[in-house]
Design a protein around this motif. Sequence first.
Motif, PDB file in Angstrom:
ATOM      1  N   ARG A 209       0.894  -1.036  -0.027  1.00 35.27           N
ATOM      2  CA  ARG A 209       0.162  -0.017   0.001  1.00 35.27           C
ATOM      3  C   ARG A 209       0.813   1.327  -0.056  1.00 35.27           C
ATOM      4  O   ARG A 209       0.579   2.072  -0.864  1.00 35.27           O
ATOM      5  CB  ARG A 209      -0.775  -0.079   1.446  1.00 35.27           C
ATOM      6  CG  ARG A 209      -1.839   1.211   1.348  1.00 35.27           C
ATOM      7  CD  ARG A 209      -2.744   1.197   2.554  1.00 35.27           C
ATOM      8  NE  ARG A 209      -1.902   1.068   3.770  1.00 35.27           N
ATOM      9  CZ  ARG A 209      -1.185   2.140   4.447  1.00 35.27           C
ATOM     10  NH1 ARG A 209      -0.788   3.282   3.845  1.00 35.27           N
ATOM     11  NH2 ARG A 209      -0.291   1.910   5.580  1.00 35.27           N
TER      12      ARG A 209
ATOM     13  N   ALA B 196       2.414   1.665  -3.453  1.00 37.28           N
ATOM     14  CA  ALA B 196       1.380   2.260  -4.438  1.00 37.28           C
ATOM     15  C   ALA B 196       1.354   3.737  -4.204  1.00 37.28           C
ATOM     16  O   ALA B 196       1.075   4.530  -5.065  1.00 37.28           O
ATOM     17  CB  ALA B 196       0.053   1.343  -4.198  1.00 37.28           C
ATOM     18  N   GLU B 197       1.013   4.140  -2.813  1.00 41.43           N
ATOM     19  CA  GLU B 197       1.078   5.311  -2.435  1.00 41.43           C
ATOM     20  C   GLU B 197       2.231   6.344  -2.966  1.00 41.43           C
ATOM     21  O   GLU B 197       2.042   7.561  -3.484  1.00 41.43           O
ATOM     22  CB  GLU B 197       0.848   5.794  -1.010  1.00 41.43           C
ATOM     23  CG  GLU B 197      -0.555   5.205  -0.445  1.00 41.43           C
ATOM     24  CD  GLU B 197      -0.690   5.149   1.058  1.00 41.43           C
ATOM     25  OE1 GLU B 197       0.392   5.485   1.721  1.00 41.43           O
ATOM     26  OE2 GLU B 197      -1.662   4.903   1.679  1.00 41.43           O
ATOM     27  N   ARG B 198       3.395   5.988  -2.848  1.00 42.95           N
ATOM     28  CA  ARG B 198       4.648   6.550  -3.311  1.00 42.95           C
ATOM     29  C   ARG B 198       4.481   6.544  -4.708  1.00 42.95           C
ATOM     30  O   ARG B 198       4.837   7.781  -5.618  1.00 42.95           O
ATOM     31  CB  ARG B 198       5.932   5.870  -3.032  1.00 42.95           C
ATOM     32  CG  ARG B 198       6.006   6.242  -1.358  1.00 42.95           C
ATOM     33  CD  ARG B 198       7.504   5.668  -0.970  1.00 42.95           C
ATOM     34  NE  ARG B 198       7.979   4.408  -1.481  1.00 42.95           N
ATOM     35  CZ  ARG B 198       7.594   3.174  -0.491  1.00 42.95           C
ATOM     36  NH1 ARG B 198       7.045   3.533   0.734  1.00 42.95           N
ATOM     37  NH2 ARG B 198       8.034   2.125  -0.929  1.00 42.95           N
ATOM     38  N   ALA B 199       4.117   5.682  -5.597  1.00 45.70           N
ATOM     39  CA  ALA B 199       3.961   5.483  -7.181  1.00 45.70           C
ATOM     40  C   ALA B 199       2.908   6.720  -7.472  1.00 45.70           C
ATOM     41  O   ALA B 199       3.155   7.355  -8.546  1.00 45.70           O
ATOM     42  CB  ALA B 199       3.640   4.099  -7.677  1.00 45.70           C
ATOM     43  N   SER B 200       1.909   6.607  -6.710  1.00 45.75           N
ATOM     44  CA  SER B 200       0.803   7.517  -7.142  1.00 45.75           C
ATOM     45  C   SER B 200       1.164   8.984  -6.991  1.00 45.75           C
ATOM     46  O   SER B 200       0.755   9.781  -7.834  1.00 45.75           O
ATOM     47  CB  SER B 200      -0.628   7.280  -6.234  1.00 45.75           C
ATOM     48  OG  SER B 200      -1.498   8.329  -6.400  1.00 45.75           O
ATOM     49  N   LEU B 201       2.063   9.470  -5.842  1.00 43.08           N
ATOM     50  CA  LEU B 201       2.353  10.426  -5.503  1.00 43.08           C
ATOM     51  C   LEU B 201       3.474  10.965  -6.891  1.00 43.08           C
ATOM     52  O   LEU B 201       3.610  12.334  -6.996  1.00 43.08           O
ATOM     53  CB  LEU B 201       3.178  10.606  -4.279  1.00 43.08           C
ATOM     54  CG  LEU B 201       3.772  12.159  -3.732  1.00 43.08           C
ATOM     55  CD1 LEU B 201       2.674  13.113  -3.831  1.00 43.08           C
ATOM     56  CD2 LEU B 201       4.262  12.099  -2.506  1.00 43.08           C
ATOM     57  N   ARG B 202       4.268  10.151  -7.106  1.00 47.52           N
ATOM     58  CA  ARG B 202       5.347  10.315  -8.206  1.00 47.52           C
ATOM     59  C   ARG B 202       4.422  10.801  -9.433  1.00 47.52           C
ATOM     60  O   ARG B 202       4.959  11.502 -10.270  1.00 47.52           O
ATOM     61  CB  ARG B 202       6.106   9.311  -8.566  1.00 47.52           C
ATOM     62  CG  ARG B 202       7.420   8.982  -7.337  1.00 47.52           C
ATOM     63  CD  ARG B 202       8.565   8.310  -7.865  1.00 47.52           C
ATOM     64  NE  ARG B 202       7.859   6.837  -8.051  1.00 47.52           N
ATOM     65  CZ  ARG B 202       7.754   5.880  -7.125  1.00 47.52           C
ATOM     66  NH1 ARG B 202       8.152   5.958  -5.990  1.00 47.52           N
ATOM     67  NH2 ARG B 202       7.367   4.744  -7.373  1.00 47.52           N
ATOM     68  N   ALA B 203       3.483   9.804  -9.758  1.00 47.97           N
ATOM     69  CA  ALA B 203       2.611  10.127 -10.920  1.00 47.97           C
ATOM     70  C   ALA B 203       1.954  11.597 -11.154  1.00 47.97           C
ATOM     71  O   ALA B 203       2.126  12.187 -12.196  1.00 47.97           O
ATOM     72  CB  ALA B 203       1.548   8.983 -11.322  1.00 47.97           C
ATOM     73  N   ARG B 204       1.570  11.678  -9.759  1.00 46.72           N
ATOM     74  CA  ARG B 204       0.795  13.182  -9.890  1.00 46.72           C
ATOM     75  C   ARG B 204       1.672  14.452 -10.141  1.00 46.72           C
ATOM     76  O   ARG B 204       1.532  15.153 -10.775  1.00 46.72           O
ATOM     77  CB  ARG B 204       0.255  13.317  -8.439  1.00 46.72           C
ATOM     78  CG  ARG B 204      -1.225  12.749  -8.404  1.00 46.72           C
ATOM     79  CD  ARG B 204      -1.941  13.150  -7.189  1.00 46.72           C
ATOM     80  NE  ARG B 204      -2.025  11.885  -6.127  1.00 46.72           N
ATOM     81  CZ  ARG B 204      -1.454  11.922  -4.847  1.00 46.72           C
ATOM     82  NH1 ARG B 204      -1.243  13.287  -4.376  1.00 46.72           N
ATOM     83  NH2 ARG B 204      -1.462  10.834  -4.327  1.00 46.72           N
TER      84      ARG B 204
END
Length: 80
Positions: A61, A64-72
């Motif tokens: 989790r 995934a949160e770190r990947a989401s933050l990088r994508a944003r």
Amino acid sequence: MIPVADVTARREQATELQIQNRTLEMNLLQESLARAHMQERLREAEHQRVGVRVARADRLRRKAERASLRARRALAAALM
């Protein structure tokens, strides 16, 4: 009247039977104790497996949160 030898033999048989019964009861108690220990170990192992799964889910989790933050951040940088 019952001969003394018969009375003595019956007492010895009764005593032997009591000893056998106690031995059987002790064996059954040992088996029951061993079974209870095994069940406790199985519960501990299952509890540990659940803990490992929860820890792994938390790590995934966070990943995934770190990947989401990088994508944003990448999207925000691309839009500027």
